[in-house]
Scaffold this motif. Structure first.
Motif, PDB file in Angstrom:
ATOM      1  N   THR A 141       1.280   2.187  -6.153  1.00  0.00           N
ATOM      2  CA  THR A 141      -0.037   1.768  -5.664  1.00  0.00           C
ATOM      3  C   THR A 141      -0.924   2.977  -5.405  1.00  0.00           C
ATOM      4  OG1 THR A 141       0.913  -0.230  -4.665  1.00  0.00           O
ATOM      5  CG2 THR A 141      -1.242   0.488  -3.859  1.00  0.00           C
ATOM      6  N   ASP A 142      -0.341   4.016  -4.858  1.00  0.00           N
ATOM      7  CA  ASP A 142      -1.113   5.242  -4.589  1.00  0.00           C
ATOM      8  C   ASP A 142      -1.634   5.842  -5.891  1.00  0.00           C
ATOM      9  OD1 ASP A 142      -1.960   7.469  -2.754  1.00  0.00           O
ATOM     10  OD2 ASP A 142      -0.610   8.590  -4.071  1.00  0.00           O
ATOM     11  N   ARG A 143      -0.787   5.858  -6.918  1.00  0.00           N
ATOM     12  CA  ARG A 143      -1.207   6.419  -8.214  1.00  0.00           C
ATOM     13  C   ARG A 143      -2.333   5.576  -8.819  1.00  0.00           C
ATOM     14  NH1 ARG A 143      -0.070   4.949 -13.270  1.00  0.00           N
ATOM     15  NH2 ARG A 143       1.680   3.614 -12.672  1.00  0.00           N
TER      16      ARG A 143
ATOM     17  N   SER B 176       0.821  -1.217   0.000  1.00  0.00           N
ATOM     18  CA  SER B 176       0.000   0.000   0.000  1.00  0.00           C
ATOM     19  C   SER B 176       0.845   1.254   0.000  1.00  0.00           C
ATOM     20  CB  SER B 176      -0.913   0.003   1.231  1.00  0.00           C
ATOM     21  OG  SER B 176      -1.863  -1.034   1.138  1.00  0.00           O
ATOM     22  N   ASN B 177       2.044   1.169   0.578  1.00  0.00           N
ATOM     23  CA  ASN B 177       2.908   2.343   0.693  1.00  0.00           C
ATOM     24  C   ASN B 177       3.741   2.618  -0.558  1.00  0.00           C
ATOM     25  OD1 ASN B 177       2.055   2.932   3.310  1.00  0.00           O
ATOM     26  ND2 ASN B 177       3.563   1.559   4.229  1.00  0.00           N
TER      27      ASN B 177
ATOM     28  N   PRO C 282       4.578   4.095  -4.053  1.00  0.00           N
ATOM     29  CA  PRO C 282       4.026   5.248  -4.784  1.00  0.00           C
ATOM     30  C   PRO C 282       3.197   4.810  -5.987  1.00  0.00           C
ATOM     31  CG  PRO C 282       6.423   5.090  -5.081  1.00  0.00           C
ATOM     32  CD  PRO C 282       6.059   4.141  -3.985  1.00  0.00           C
TER      33      PRO C 282
ATOM     34  N   TYR D 172      -4.444   3.722  -7.264  1.00  0.00           N
ATOM     35  CA  TYR D 172      -5.665   3.892  -6.487  1.00  0.00           C
ATOM     36  C   TYR D 172      -6.416   5.149  -6.931  1.00  0.00           C
ATOM     37  CZ  TYR D 172      -8.850   4.968  -2.719  1.00  0.00           C
ATOM     38  OH  TYR D 172      -9.975   5.289  -1.998  1.00  0.00           O
ATOM     39  N   ARG D 173      -5.695   6.231  -7.132  1.00  0.00           N
ATOM     40  CA  ARG D 173      -6.344   7.478  -7.560  1.00  0.00           C
ATOM     41  C   ARG D 173      -7.000   7.301  -8.931  1.00  0.00           C
ATOM     42  NH1 ARG D 173      -2.402  10.646  -8.419  1.00  0.00           N
ATOM     43  NH2 ARG D 173      -0.629   9.749  -7.295  1.00  0.00           N
TER      44      ARG D 173
END
Length: 230
Positions: free
Chosen positions: A70-72, A65-66, A68, A74-75
């Motif tokens: 994965t964050d992109r 999850s941490n 970068p 997700y958005r």
């Protein structure tokens, strides 16, 4: 303890969602900690999509999850969905791969010399493919007869070294040890100990074994019996 994350969302853009998942796999190559991912579409509501992602543990999921990347992703996922996706975090308390279970039972029955129990674990149309037997395409009765001769001759103990299952297929890496105590394919009992390794692949159907493929170190066994020099 294994950990599973369930992502539940609504979207009319399922094809784009699939491409996004491909993007995530590529972008996190060599970094992701997820071991298995399934995306399912509700048969009664095509806009309802569920993704199930498996990790070795909760801690490994948090590492994932941490990232970068994965964050992109997700958005971008949120942008494809009708509203915010929901997440359910599950610690796995029971995980049974039923095809593995039937294959384990198959080998347990062989080690007990219970070939009737072996037959009960197989479908009526079971086919066995083994180059060491009389034909590469045996039915269950022929298999019982020929494998019964092997069991009487060597009284082997089979050990499952590893099992891998995917879909309806189970692959097994195994080892065996025994003693040549009765005639085998015209070779009178030598009293020699034998041991070796093998691989087998099983195709399961409806909770039973429908087909199997076997490979053994037959040359190595013949050398141990003194039939072939080497």
């Amino acid at each position: 303890m294994a950990f599973v994350q369930v992502i539940d969302c609504r979207t009319q853009r399922v094809d784009e969602l699939n491409k996004l998942m491909d993007n995530w796999v590529e972008a996190t190559k060599g970094k992701r900690t997820a071991t298995h991912s399934i995306v399912g579409q509700d048969r009664s509501d095509s806009a309802h999509v569920v993704e199930i992602v498996e990790f070795p543990s909760y801690e490994e999921a948090m590492k994932n999850s941490n990232l970068p990347e994965t964050d992109r992703i997700y958005r971008e996922l949120v942008a494809l969905c009708e509203g915010e996706p929901s997440f359910t975090d599950l610690d796995v308390v029971r995980d049974e791969q039923l095809n593995k279970t039937v294959v384990r039972s198959f080998f347990e029955s062989i080690n007990k010399r219970d070939l009737d129990a072996v037959e009960a674990l197989c479908t009526r149309g079971y086919r066995e493919h083994d180059p060491s037997l009389s034909s590469y395409d045996l039915d269950i009765q022929q298999s019982k007869a020929e494998n019964g001769e092997i069991l009487r001759a060597f009284q082997p103990r089979l050990t499952l070294d590893s099992l891998t299952a995917e879909g309806d297929t189970v692959c097994v890496r195994l080892s065996y040890a025994g003693k040549h105590q009765a005639a085998y394919q015209g070779i009178e009992a030598t009293g020699r100990d034998i041991k070796g390794t093998g691989h087998a692949t099983f195709r399961c159907e409806g909770g039973k074994i429908a087909e199997s493929w076997w490979n053994w170190d037959d040359l190595g066994m013949m050398r141990q019996l003194g039939v072939i020099e080497g």
